[in-house]
Design a protein around this motif. Structure first.
Motif, PDB file in Angstrom:
ATOM      1  N   GLU A  56      -0.131  -1.635  -5.379  1.00 39.72           N
ATOM      2  CA  GLU A  56      -1.807  -2.716  -5.480  1.00 39.72           C
ATOM      3  C   GLU A  56      -2.472  -1.643  -4.899  1.00 39.72           C
ATOM      4  N   ARG A  57      -2.296  -0.596  -3.598  1.00 39.96           N
ATOM      5  CA  ARG A  57      -3.329  -0.191  -3.407  1.00 39.96           C
ATOM      6  C   ARG A  57      -2.399   1.748  -2.898  1.00 39.96           C
TER       7      ARG A  57
ATOM      8  N   THR B  24       0.803  -1.705   0.188  1.00 41.93           N
ATOM      9  CA  THR B  24       0.199   0.274  -0.157  1.00 41.93           C
ATOM     10  C   THR B  24       0.349   1.705  -0.042  1.00 41.93           C
TER      11      THR B  24
ATOM     12  N   CYS C 156     -12.110  -1.036   2.331  1.00 39.81           N
ATOM     13  CA  CYS C 156     -10.574  -0.640   0.972  1.00 39.81           C
ATOM     14  C   CYS C 156      -9.274  -1.262   0.661  1.00 39.81           C
ATOM     15  N   GLY C 157     -10.238  -2.898   1.067  1.00 41.27           N
ATOM     16  CA  GLY C 157      -8.759  -3.875   1.045  1.00 41.27           C
ATOM     17  C   GLY C 157      -8.736  -3.857   1.927  1.00 41.27           C
TER      18      GLY C 157
ATOM     19  N   GLY D 187      -8.183   0.113  -7.012  1.00 47.13           N
ATOM     20  CA  GLY D 187      -7.230   0.415  -6.838  1.00 47.13           C
ATOM     21  C   GLY D 187      -6.524   1.102  -6.012  1.00 47.13           C
TER      22      GLY D 187
END
Length: 644
Positions: A525-526, A498, A580-581, A554
């Motif tokens: 990825e995020r 992240t 959010c993931g 993402g």
């Protein structure tokens, strides 16, 4: 002006906290913390009226006139203006000029936008004047108490300045260790102090009990002006010293609550103060002219019998240390509020208590205050000389509070003119009278708090304006988020983890993300675009803390809101974010910060010298990493140049 003077009472800190403690307990706590400044005024206020720079003869008419002025000043300024009216204007329980400014700005922004700019400038100048007050208060308070040694033994006079300087240096030196333990003793010491000065006053009033009636009779105050307008007007410059610290009642409302502060003032503090002032007046009137001329040089300590003067000096010194501690804590608190509201750059803040969030220590403020306070003591040498510098900052702040109150009455509360106008007229008459009387002391030292105020005002407004221009310039070059995401996801490699990109704007793509993609050519990825917003309320409820928006592929935009009295802790906030993931883990999260280097230019905005001043302030500001409590080993800083 005393703004958010202290945070020594952990049990009473925070919204609604004062409702959890007993009224009597909070009232005692208020005595120990809120009233330190106004409580130590009898040491020098009455003396300065008769033996200060504008010396006044101490006949019956003058003494009863001054006592009546002191009594009615306390009634009008403290009891009516602050306790009964201004303390009703709370910002979610918090008081003080900055809290009031935030409340008014939020309300007038909806009602009458044309008021907002002028109101902000008034509030900022009140905050600036406070810094001058916070330098003079410790100097004059401690110096006046230590001068009591000369009433014990005249040979102590050469030691007064060194002893006062040593006490002040020690006081500033212990700030880094916190004041929780010292604060536990504040209440009992101040209770003993107020009880002692009240008893000393009663002893001398017993010889002339009629002085009580003469003091509360407003005819004596009016008659004083009627018979000797010039000396009565000049006396106002010293009489106002009796109400310095009145604004601390409002500033500390969030710590103790309106009712405990009002109860302490009406039932205990004001009676004790007035008994002492009347006792000083009665003592002077009981002496022959020669003895009175000598006694008026230090009447507070001469109230005590010879054997009791040294203990009184020690007790008064402890009381002035407490008053000074409250002002120093207030300087930290006001600086934190101004920082959160965008008027001061980020400074290093250390928390000195695990249980009381409000107990903080700001090294640069502490050592700057110490240097200035010691210089004041060494330069002015005596509390009488310092009294000439004292008062003008306080009266200026009181006048500004009345101006802000005018907006509150007419715009927020919508009071009827038939009773609000006469009330405001009374407040303005008193404030203008005190302020103009103090202007006569400008050549003798009143220039100092004005100079400090204007310097602080320049710094505060330069930072606020420069920050606004910086954000505008960066927004001009910002790329819309949908456009960036669409092009970036197809051209950059995605890597695990992240990335949190801190940004001041809730729109567009932050420069740190653009620079990272340009140099490293990868996307996590995020990707979280994080904006921290400080609201104009002291506390933001948890349910209103987060605003999360999914941008697709993402990418997320998160806005975290804090109140201006709350501590910003981004890692702790991210742990609470869901939907959010996966859960945020610091070891899998990288924080990207942008560090701007400013280039002064001829573009419209600020004068070149102010742009250079802002650039210097930005270079010396505390890193966002420490301010937001980001883990140092997870932070990447990317620099850029910006013209303003």
């Amino acid at each position: 002006m005393s703004e958010a003077r202290t945070s020594e009472m952990p049990a009473a800190h925070g919204p609604g906290a004062h409702g959890r403690a007993g009224l009597a307990g909070l009232a005692v706590g208020a005595v120990g913390v809120v009233f330190g400044d106004i409580g130590t005024s009898p040491i020098y206020a009455f003396r300065e009226t008769f033996a200060g720079h504008h010396q006044l003869s101490h006949g019956l008419a003058e003494i009863t006139g001054v006592l009546s002025l002191i009594f009615w000043s306390m009634m009008i300024v403290v009891t009516i203006k602050y306790v009964m009216v201004i303390m009703r204007a709370d910002n979610k329980g918090e008081g003080g000029s900055l809290a009031l400014l935030a409340l008014i700005s939020r309300s007038t922004a909806r009602a009458q936008r044309r008021w907002t700019a002028g109101i902000v400038l008034l509030g900022v100048f009140a905050c600036a004047l406070f810094y001058g007050d916070s330098m003079i208060t410790p100097a004059i308070s401690v110096l006046s108490a230590v001068e009591g040694l000369t009433t014990v033994q005249s040979g102590f006079e050469p030691f007064v300045v060194p002893v006062a300087a040593a006490i002040l240096i020690g006081l500033f030196a212990i700030q880094a260790h916190g004041t929780a333990r010292v604060g536990a003793f504040f209440g009992p010491i101040m209770l003993l102090y107020f009880a002692t000065i009240a008893v000393l006053g009663i002893i001398h009033i017993a010889d002339r009990p009629w002085i009580i009636v003469e003091t509360i009779n407003p005819v004596n105050a009016v008659g004083f002006f009627w018979h000797d307008r010039l000396h009565a007007f000049l006396a106002l410059g010293s009489v106002v010293l009796a109400v310095t610290g009145a604004e601390a009642l409002y500033a500390d409302m969030g710590h103790f609550g309106r009712r405990p502060i009002g109860l302490s003032w009406l039932v205990f503090v004001m009676p004790a103060l007035m008994l002492n002032y009347m006792g000083q007046g009665a003592m002077i009137l009981s002496l022959d002219p020669a003895a009175a001329n000598e006694a008026v040089q230090n009447p507070f300590f001469l109230l005590a019998p010879e054997a009791g003067r040294l203990p009184l000096v020690i007790l008064a010194t402890l009381a002035t240390i407490i008053a000074s501690q409250a002002v120093i804590s207030g300087a930290f608190s006001v600086t934190q509020q101004a920082m959160q509201l965008g008027f001061i750059p980020r400074l290093r803040i250390l928390h000195t208590s695990e249980s009381a969030v409000g107990q903080i220590y700001i090294p640069v403020i502490n050592w700057t205050l110490m240097v200035m306070v010691i210089l004041l003591v060494l330069f002015f040498q005596t509390s009488s000389n310092l009294a000439a510098a004292y008062g003008i900052a306080v009266t200026g702040a009181m006048f500004i509070d009345t101006c802000l109150l005018t907006v509150v009455l007419f715009v927020l509360w919508r009071w009827k003119p038939w009773y609000s106008v006469p009330l405001l007229a009374l407040f303005f008459l008193v404030d203008i009278g005190y302020f103009t009387a103090n202007l006569t002391k400008v050549p003798a030292g009143g220039w100092f708090p004005l100079l400090i105020g204007f310097i602080a005002f320049t710094f505060l407004t330069t930072w606020a304006k420069g920050r606004k221009l910086l954000i505008e310039r960066m927004d001009e070059a910002a790329i819309p988020a949908p456009v960036f995401i669409k092009s970036a996801v197809n051209s950059a490699q995605r890597v695990p983890g992240t990335a949190v990109f801190m940004t001041t704007s809730a729109e567009g793509i932050p420069p740190s993300l653009l620079h990272n993609l340009k140099h490293n050519k990868v996307l996590h990825e995020r990707v979280m675009l994080l904006t921290v917003k400080i609201e104009d309320v002291p506390y933001v409820d948890e349910e209103k803390r987060f605003e999360l928006k999914a941008l697709g592929n993402g990418f997320f935009r998160l806005i975290v809101r804090y109140g201006f009295m709350q501590e910003t802790d981004i890692p702790a906030a991210l742990v609470q974010v869901q939907s959010c993931g996966p859960e945020f883990k610091m070891m899998d999260t990288s924080f990207f910060l942008a560090r701007q280097t400013l280039i002064a230019s001829q573009r419209p905005g600020m004068a070149i010298w102010r742009e250079k001043l802002f650039a210097w302030m930005l270079r010396n500001a505390e890193s966002a990493m420490e301010f937001f409590k980001l883990p140092p080993n997870r932070v990447v800083e990317l620099g850029s140049q910006v013209e303003i």
